[in-house]
Design a protein around this motif. Structure first.
Motif, PDB file in Angstrom:
ATOM      1  N   ALA A   1       0.853  -1.195   0.000  1.00 40.45           N
ATOM      2  CA  ALA A   1       0.000   0.000   0.000  1.00 40.45           C
ATOM      3  C   ALA A   1       0.886   1.241   0.000  1.00 40.45           C
ATOM      4  N   ARG A   2       0.266   2.405  -0.139  1.00 37.35           N
ATOM      5  CA  ARG A   2       1.047   3.649  -0.139  1.00 37.35           C
ATOM      6  C   ARG A   2       1.532   4.009   1.257  1.00 37.35           C
ATOM      7  N   THR A   3       0.823   3.514   2.287  1.00 36.28           N
ATOM      8  CA  THR A   3       1.269   3.767   3.662  1.00 36.28           C
ATOM      9  C   THR A   3       1.296   2.443   4.417  1.00 36.28           C
TER      10      THR A   3
ATOM     11  N   LYS B   1      -9.373  -0.318   0.447  1.00 40.23           N
ATOM     12  CA  LYS B   1      -9.374   0.668  -0.629  1.00 40.23           C
ATOM     13  C   LYS B   1      -7.969   1.138  -1.012  1.00 40.23           C
ATOM     14  N   GLY B   2      -7.101   1.312  -0.031  1.00 40.78           N
ATOM     15  CA  GLY B   2      -5.768   1.846  -0.340  1.00 40.78           C
ATOM     16  C   GLY B   2      -4.730   0.786  -0.621  1.00 40.78           C
ATOM     17  N   VAL B   3      -5.158  -0.478  -0.657  1.00 38.91           N
ATOM     18  CA  VAL B   3      -4.203  -1.568  -0.898  1.00 38.91           C
ATOM     19  C   VAL B   3      -3.932  -1.695  -2.392  1.00 38.91           C
ATOM     20  N   ILE B   4      -2.654  -1.673  -2.763  1.00 42.44           N
ATOM     21  CA  ILE B   4      -2.280  -1.794  -4.174  1.00 42.44           C
ATOM     22  C   ILE B   4      -2.403  -3.238  -4.635  1.00 42.44           C
TER      23      ILE B   4
ATOM     24  N   GLU C   1     -11.157  -0.827   4.486  1.00 44.32           N
ATOM     25  CA  GLU C   1      -9.817  -1.301   4.858  1.00 44.32           C
ATOM     26  C   GLU C   1      -8.985  -1.704   3.646  1.00 44.32           C
TER      27      GLU C   1
ATOM     28  N   VAL D   1      -2.130   1.588   6.102  1.00 41.09           N
ATOM     29  CA  VAL D   1      -3.152   0.970   5.252  1.00 41.09           C
ATOM     30  C   VAL D   1      -2.848  -0.516   5.052  1.00 41.09           C
TER      31      VAL D   1
ATOM     32  N   ARG E   1     -11.107  -6.202  -0.407  1.00 40.60           N
ATOM     33  CA  ARG E   1     -10.608  -5.156  -1.306  1.00 40.60           C
ATOM     34  C   ARG E   1     -11.678  -4.090  -1.571  1.00 40.60           C
TER      35      ARG E   1
END
Length: 696
Positions: A604-606, A682-685, A680, A609, A676
């Motif tokens: 994820a971006r963070t 939504k921000g997962v790549i 929880e 997340v 997904r």
């Protein structure tokens, strides 16, 4: 009457579209046939998996029609489809992803007409090459191993020391098979691309060039397609390859050899994270093909599976074949430990080691210095302000490469020129910290600048690592220079430590191996022992040469922990003692091979997340049957938690039962897909499941 054809296609990752997509056809399509089908706005290659006859009616779902059947090619047989289905199920991936990744890339772009034309060009009436006589005399240990291999069912673990002649056993086993069954095929797997050419040369010399093909990622797409077609048609009797070759279509497969079976390279680290070694064993059982796993330092899993019966223990599933002696009069190298606590501070190469290398140079012998870190130095730093060459995109340092004056991240590839001064404070005196193969090569050049070879010429030092072999053909030319005797001291990473048959090397030195002794990864000591043992095996392989030189083959290890049990066992070349100690520790801790593991990883971006997704996944698993028999550890960042500006986290699952773990993972898949679509997730790549992970 119409037909519904279920087709395995490579659907987008995490699309949750299922294993197969259904298409309409006016005629029955044979399962295993390659087809071209519409997917979205594209036409893609697929594998027909099943055919169902249907009555047309108002309730029938309108399906898109199959575009074309590539009927010039024989269908992929049931055994191959079973292998793909098992791999997809066990490693928690889609059927289409495994099936299509197993096919040569160029095949995906060919139309039915183009494929037919290509096959017509490739057809040849020339008979396969014959088997040349075996001129090499077998040792008693080789003879015993081959005798047991012929008499028993296996699978077999060929535990042979370096230089014991394992390759000759493979060659004889293949020769006996081909003599016995005219149409039979053999698959021989190696862990590294750079080991394929020398093995290929030996097999072609023995069996003829027409009978042998290679399969590995270093080949061009047309080469891979030609090799795959030769294997699929049965024209190639022997396939040599890396891990991808385990999925080669070989309709008459009767023998599988996995050389250096312990090597981590057999475990795929991207996409579908399968173990080619484990799939080879499964495939052998499914296709009634004998399987040989060979190594001087077997994986602890294979060693445990080959344990003899004792008392209440019925023993393992594998048959252990032992070849502890080197061929001829050759002896295993003497292992010498240098206690670096007794050396002056900042010593790189001890005086005793330098003297030993110098003596080899004076006699015209070769030495090998092993350091598993490429580049000039792992870090460039400023002593004034504390700046270090951190990668702006990863939680890692960029490595200093002096040869092209760059700072290069070995994780994301980000590269910049070395700054003239410290970017933080302007200090001109920024300096390398630590040592890589580039710097070691330079250091050795300075130390031996005044030394001369027996013919009076200057000492030649060569380096082989991922940087020096980047250009096409570079590795082959460098290895040829070593084999011809042009090189006096060879410096390199693990690329030079395994598989190569260097005949003039009488000394091998490991410079800084201590880091793995205290790693957080429980497999690190096993990998270190294997690497050092394999490195030692490069010394003194030609007994006649060593004897003529009046030399003694040696392995030098510089360490701050000479009393460590790993080095004590290594000094005696005692793999069984090392394995016993490690297995006792693993059994006490409930770790593989006494337990079974899987990792759920999230990018994820963070970091928040990524860990939130894993936490939600953990909570969702509570409802699954069997979850109470699976230990789920809290989510943690990976050791290198950020790569290319993506944060990575993981959660470990562990169970005493492989079947229970598999049931939980299978039941978890739809829940993960659902997550997904929640806040929880939504921000997962991306997320993935890694079954039987090799590094944690």
């Amino acid at each position: 009457m119409s037909w519904r054809i279920d087709v395995a296609v490579q659907t987008p990752a995490h699309s949750a579209l299922g294993d197969v997509l259904s298409y309409a056809s006016g005629v029955r399509v044979t399962p295993g046939a390659l087809v071209r089908v519409p997917l979205g706005r594209r036409e893609v290659l697929g594998v027909a998996w099943a055919a169902h006859q249907e009555d047309a009616g108002p309730a029938a779902v309108e399906l898109k029609p199959i575009g074309a059947v590539l009927d010039a090619l024989a269908p992929l047989d049931e055994a191959w489809r079973d292998l793909v289905a098992f791999a997809a199920r066990y490693y928690q991936r889609s059927l289409g992803e495994i099936a299509l990744a197993a096919l040569p890339p160029q095949l995906r772009d060919l139309s039915a007409v183009q494929l037919a034309r290509r096959l017509k060009r490739k057809r040849s009436d020339s008979p396969p090459g014959g088997v040349s006589p075996c001129a090499v005399a077998l040792s008693a240990e080789q003879t015993e191993a081959l005798s047991r291999f012929e008499a028993e069912a296996g699978p077999f673990l060929l535990f042979g020391s370096t230089g014991s002649g394992k390759t000759e056993v493979y060659l004889r086993a293949v020769a006996a098979l081909l003599a016995r069954e005219p149409q039979a095929q053999a698959l021989v797997m190696v862990p590294e691309i750079n080991l394929t050419p020398q093995l290929e040369a030996r097999f072609k010399e023995r069996f003829g060039a027409d009978s042998v093909v290679s399969l590995h990622s270093g080949m061009t797409n047309p080469q891979r397609l030609a090799s795959w077609l030769a294997a699929h048609s049965g024209a190639a009797r022997i396939v040599l390859g890396t891990r991808m070759a385990v999925f080669a279509s070989m309709p008459a497969l009767r023998l599988i050899v996995v050389d250096e079976e312990h090597d981590p390279s057999y475990k795929q680290q991207e996409g579908a994270r399968y173990s080619a070694r484990d799939l080879a064993v499964w495939r052998g059982r499914r296709e009634s093909a004998k399987v040989i796993l060979g190594s001087a330092t077997p994986s602890l899993e294979s060693w445990h599976q080959s344990r003899p019966a004792a008392g209440d223990d019925a023993g393992g599933r594998y048959v252990r074949l032992s070849m502890p002696s080197r061929i001829g009069t050759g002896a295993l190298p003497r292992v010498r430990l240098v206690d670096m606590n007794l050396q002056p501070p900042k010593t790189v190469l001890s005086a005793a080691l330098l003297d030993a290398i110098g003596q080899r140079i004076a006699r015209g012998e070769q030495s090998m210095v092993f350091l598993n870190r490429r580049g000039y130095a792992p870090v460039l730093a400023c002593a004034d302000c504390g700046w270090k060459s951190e990668c702006p995109h990863c939680s890692a340092y960029r490595v200093f490469h002096k040869i092209d004056r760059t700072l290069r991240c070995h994780h994301c590839g980000f590269t910049e020129r070395v700054p003239r001064a410290c970017p933080e404070c302007g200090n001109l005196d920024i300096a390398p910290v630590g040592r890589g193969t580039e710097r070691l090569e330079e250091h050795l050049g300075e130390l031996f600048a005044a030394v001369r070879r027996p013919d009076g010429s200057a000492v030649r030092i060569a380096r082989i690592d991922a940087d020096s072999t980047r250009k096409q053909g570079a590795l082959e030319s460098q290895l040829a220079a070593v084999h011809s005797g042009e090189v006096d001291v060879l410096v390199g990473t693990q690329m030079i430590a395994k598989g190569h048959d260097f005949r003039r090397i009488t000394l091998v030195a490991a410079i800084n191996p201590d880091g793995a002794l205290f790693s957080g990864d429980f497999r690190a000591p096993e990998r270190l022992f294997s690497l050092l043992m394999q490195s030692a095996g490069r010394a003194g392989r030609d007994a006649a040469y060593v004897s003529a030189q009046g030399a003694t083959a040696e392995m030098w290890i510089q360490t701050h922990h000479p009393q460590h049990p790993l080095f004590v066992a290594l000094k005696r070349h005692d793999y069984p003692a090392f394995a016993q100690g490690e297995l006792e520790d693993r059994a006490a801790a409930g770790m593989p091979p006494f337990a079974f593991q899987a990792l759920l990883r999230a990018d994820a971006r963070t970091q928040e997340v990524a860990q939130a997704f894993l936490g939600a996944a953990n909570a969702a698993a509570d409802a699954l049957a069997g979850s109470d028999q699976v230990t789920r550890y809290p989510a943690v960042p990976l050791a290198i938690q950020r790569v290319a500006n993506v944060e990575r986290a993981q959660m470990l699952l562990e169970s005493a039962s492989r079947a229970v773990l598999q049931r939980v993972l299978a039941g978890w898949q739809p829940l993960l897909h659902e997550l997904r679509r929640t806040p929880e997730g939504k921000g997962v790549i991306r997320w993935l499941v890694d079954v039987d992970p090799h590094s944690i």
